[in-house]
Structure formats: structure tokens, C-alpha cells
Design an enzyme around this catalytic site. Structure first.
Site, PDB file in Angstrom:
ATOM      1  N   GLU A  45       0.832  -1.208   0.000  1.00 31.32           N
ATOM      2  CA  GLU A  45       0.000   0.000   0.000  1.00 31.32           C
ATOM      3  C   GLU A  45       0.868   1.260   0.000  1.00 31.32           C
ATOM      4  O   GLU A  45       0.601   2.215  -0.747  1.00 31.32           O
ATOM      5  CB  GLU A  45      -0.904  -0.018   1.228  1.00 31.32           C
ATOM      6  CG  GLU A  45      -1.685   1.257   1.456  1.00 31.32           C
ATOM      7  CD  GLU A  45      -2.135   1.394   2.902  1.00 31.32           C
ATOM      8  OE1 GLU A  45      -2.440   2.533   3.304  1.00 31.32           O
ATOM      9  OE2 GLU A  45      -2.175   0.384   3.630  1.00 31.32           O
ATOM     10  N   ASP A  49       0.784   3.851  -3.279  1.00 32.45           N
ATOM     11  CA  ASP A  49       0.373   5.248  -3.148  1.00 32.45           C
ATOM     12  C   ASP A  49       1.333   6.152  -3.906  1.00 32.45           C
ATOM     13  O   ASP A  49       0.914   7.103  -4.579  1.00 32.45           O
ATOM     14  CB  ASP A  49       0.332   5.613  -1.666  1.00 32.45           C
ATOM     15  CG  ASP A  49       0.012   7.082  -1.445  1.00 32.45           C
ATOM     16  OD1 ASP A  49      -1.082   7.499  -1.840  1.00 32.45           O
ATOM     17  OD2 ASP A  49       0.855   7.799  -0.876  1.00 32.45           O
ATOM     18  N   ASP A 118      -7.035   1.153   0.438  1.00 35.09           N
ATOM     19  CA  ASP A 118      -5.699   0.635   0.751  1.00 35.09           C
ATOM     20  C   ASP A 118      -5.350  -0.549  -0.151  1.00 35.09           C
ATOM     21  O   ASP A 118      -4.228  -0.649  -0.657  1.00 35.09           O
ATOM     22  CB  ASP A 118      -5.632   0.193   2.213  1.00 35.09           C
ATOM     23  CG  ASP A 118      -5.691   1.365   3.181  1.00 35.09           C
ATOM     24  OD1 ASP A 118      -5.542   2.519   2.741  1.00 35.09           O
ATOM     25  OD2 ASP A 118      -5.905   1.117   4.391  1.00 35.09           O
ATOM     26  N   GLU A 121      -4.376   0.480  -3.690  1.00 33.08           N
ATOM     27  CA  GLU A 121      -2.993   0.958  -3.750  1.00 33.08           C
ATOM     28  C   GLU A 121      -2.020  -0.223  -3.711  1.00 33.08           C
ATOM     29  O   GLU A 121      -0.995  -0.213  -4.410  1.00 33.08           O
ATOM     30  CB  GLU A 121      -2.721   1.914  -2.589  1.00 33.08           C
ATOM     31  CG  GLU A 121      -3.462   3.235  -2.716  1.00 33.08           C
ATOM     32  CD  GLU A 121      -3.331   4.116  -1.500  1.00 33.08           C
ATOM     33  OE1 GLU A 121      -3.657   5.309  -1.590  1.00 33.08           O
ATOM     34  OE2 GLU A 121      -2.914   3.612  -0.425  1.00 33.08           O
TER      35      GLU A 121
END
Length: 228
Positions: A45, A49, A118, A121
Site C-alpha cells: 500500500e 500510493d 488501501d 494501492e
């Protein structure tokens, strides 16, 4: 490594066949079901991102070559925030393949916005590690699609837009009141009211205060616009 028919179908929805399916398995594994031999998706995650941010920053620069930093920043935020990632996750039915602990399953984890955001990502990071930046970029641009072109209309979040509506009418900023909190500590559900001094109000429920406030603000804005 063999994968289930559900994960094969998910790969088709994602548009990427993993050469290293263990990366996909990790991306869909929540911390509630992780173990020393089954790592969760939190590190992915973190990476995903950053990959998403780079792709979106580049896409926005090419989409509007004359835009200033001040114009680009809210568009960028609208495209990379958890709500946007969760929306994409729902479209590709990511929740259906998530590996969750029993408590998360019982509390509706497959539908939770933060959890889906989450995981989306993490999936981006898994594609990046599996096939490189170009593959991850192509997938992101395909999934986000028209949103990149339309983002200017949606760049302001609902709370900001509602505050601007109130200020334009010489009202103080809207108030956000927590009306209720239900559910266990690990999976609360908040009921929030967005209220204007002039008396208008709208309510919403979500698994985080921020999300409930945004939804309440969006509902109140929609009502105000409908009423003229």
C-alpha cells in the site's frame, strides 16, 4: 503458484496477468488474516500510493499544459485520495477477492472504503513490482480513464464546496455534528450531520468521521442545488 478461479477472474478485470501471482496474493491480504508465512498488504500500500501519485501527476501535466500548480493540486488530490481508489476498487470488484479475518468479514470489511482504498494501492504496487512502471501506469490510466479528463469539475471536495456556498451567502462555515457511533471499536460506524446556520441539514453514515462528513456535505449540497 496456482491461483483460484476467482483470482483469475480478478486478473481479467484488472487487465494484468501476474508473472508472480504471490504479489497479487499479498496485495489482497488484509492484516486481520496475516501471519509470518502470509504477509499483509500494508507495505505494498505504501509503495502503491507513490506509484499512483507519480502517474497522476504526470497525466495531469500532459492533460492541461497551461494549468498552474494551484490548479493542478486539487485535481491531483481528487484523483489519488482514498475515496477515488475505493471507487475504482468497487468497479473491478476487488472486495470479492480480499483475504480477511473473520471479524473483518463479519463487520462488512469487503465494502469498507478505507480498506478498499488501501487494497487498491497495494494492487498497483503489485503490478509495478511484477511488470515495471510502464505496466502499472497503463493499468492506472485505463482504470481511472475519463476521471482524469473530468477531474476539474470534481476537484473540490464536498466540505470545501459547502463552505464556499455558505461564505457566498455570508453564513458561517457549516457545522459537523456526530449524532451516533455504532459497532465495535475496530469497525465503528459514524452518523454525522452537516448543518448550516440557516437551518438546512443532511445526514450520512460511514466507517470514518471524515467520510461521513464528506457524504453529509455532498447530500446537503445536492439538496441546496436542487432547491435552487
Amino acid at each position: 503458484m496456482k491461483i483460484s478461479s476467482e483470482l483469475k477472474a480478478f486478473q481479467a478485470r484488472l487487465g494484468h496477468d501476474f508473472a508472480r501471482p504471490e504479489l497479487m496474493m499479498r496485495a489482497v491480504t488484509h492484516s486481520s488474516v496475516s501471519s509470518p508465512t502470509r504477509p499483509d498488504n500494508q507495505r505494498l500500500e505504501f509503495l502503491g500510493d507513490r506509484v499512483l501519485g507519480l502517474v497522476m501527476a504526470e497525466a495531469l501535466l500532459f492533460e492541461d499544459t497551461g494549468a498552474s500548480e494551484g490548479q493542478l493540486a486539487p485535481r491531483f488530490n481528487a484523483l489519488v485520495r482514498k475515496e477515488a481508489c475505493a471507487e475504482i476498487a468497487r468497479e473491478i470488484e476487488l472486495g470479492a477477492v480480499l483475504k480477511l479475518g473473520r471479524s473483518e468479514q463479519m463487520s462488512g470489511g469487503r465494502r469498507k472504503q478505507a480498506l478498499l482504498g488501501d487494497a487498491m494501492e497495494a494492487v498497483i504496487a503489485a503490478v509495478y513490482l511484477d511488470a515495471g512502471f510502464d505496466a502499472a501506469k497503463a493499468m492506472i490510466l485505463r482504470l481511472w480513464g475519463q476521471r482524469i479528463k473530468d477531474v476539474e469539475e470534481d476537484a473540490r471536495d464536498a466540505k470545501t464546496a459547502l463552505q464556499e456556498w455558505a461564505q457566498a451567502r455570508r453564513q458561517p462555515p457549516p457545522a459537523y455534528v456526530e449524532l451516533a457511533r455504532e459497532g465495535p471499536d475496530h469497525a465503528p460506524v459514524f452518523t454525522i450531520a452537516a448543518r448550516l446556520k440557516s437551518g438546512e441539514e443532511a445526514q450520512a453514515q460511514a466507517t470514518s468521521k471524515r467520510a461521513a462528513e464528506q457524504q453529509a456535505a455532498a447530500r446537503l449540497l445536492a439538496r441546496l442545488e436542487t432547491e435552487g
